[in-house]
Design a protein around this motif. Structure first.
Motif: not given
Length: 139
Positions: A84-112
């Protein structure tokens, strides 16, 4: 059992998942523009999936448990968040920050998932009071 009175670390997970759901909804709203068939379809899906994540934090309807059971494990939810973070990730500050945060949390969940000392919260195990087990299945 209230929203914040759990003995485990479920409350922080719940808060994180609610924030991720809200970021998905916001990312979906921002994704409507520029208007086009593809952007509108992606925006609608993103908003619906964000609403699904938020709904799953309060109650896990049997349809979600049956058809989206991947949301009930760290690895499944982590992969879903990265997608979902990759789908949101696109030009624009909100989309870059939002998509990156979602992907980061996803990576943390996989580690957990591979951290034996941390168990999934009750709403990700299917044994919370709001969980409705699918017909013919036991929890």
């Amino acid at each position: 059992m209230g929203f914040f009175d759990q003995d485990s670390i479920a409350s922080p997970f719940r808060i994180v998942n609610l924030v991720i759901g809200a970021l998905m909804v916001l990312g979906g709203i921002v994704s409507f523009f520029p208007l086009g068939f593809r952007t509108v379809v992606l925006a609608i899906y993103t908003i619906l999936f964000g609403a699904l994540v938020i709904t799953a934090e309060f109650s896990m309807p049997s349809q979600i448990a049956r058809y989206a059971s991947f949301l009930m494990s760290f690895i499944g939810r982590g992969l879903f968040y990265i997608f979902m973070g990759a789908l949101i990730l696109a030009p624009g500050a909100l989309r870059i920050v939002g998509g990156s945060v979602i992907m980061l949390v996803g990576a943390i969940f996989i580690v957990l998932e591979f951290t034996p000392s941390i168990e999934p919260p009750t709403n990700m195990r299917g044994d919370e009071p709001g969980y409705e087990a699918p017909v013919g299945e036991t929890v």
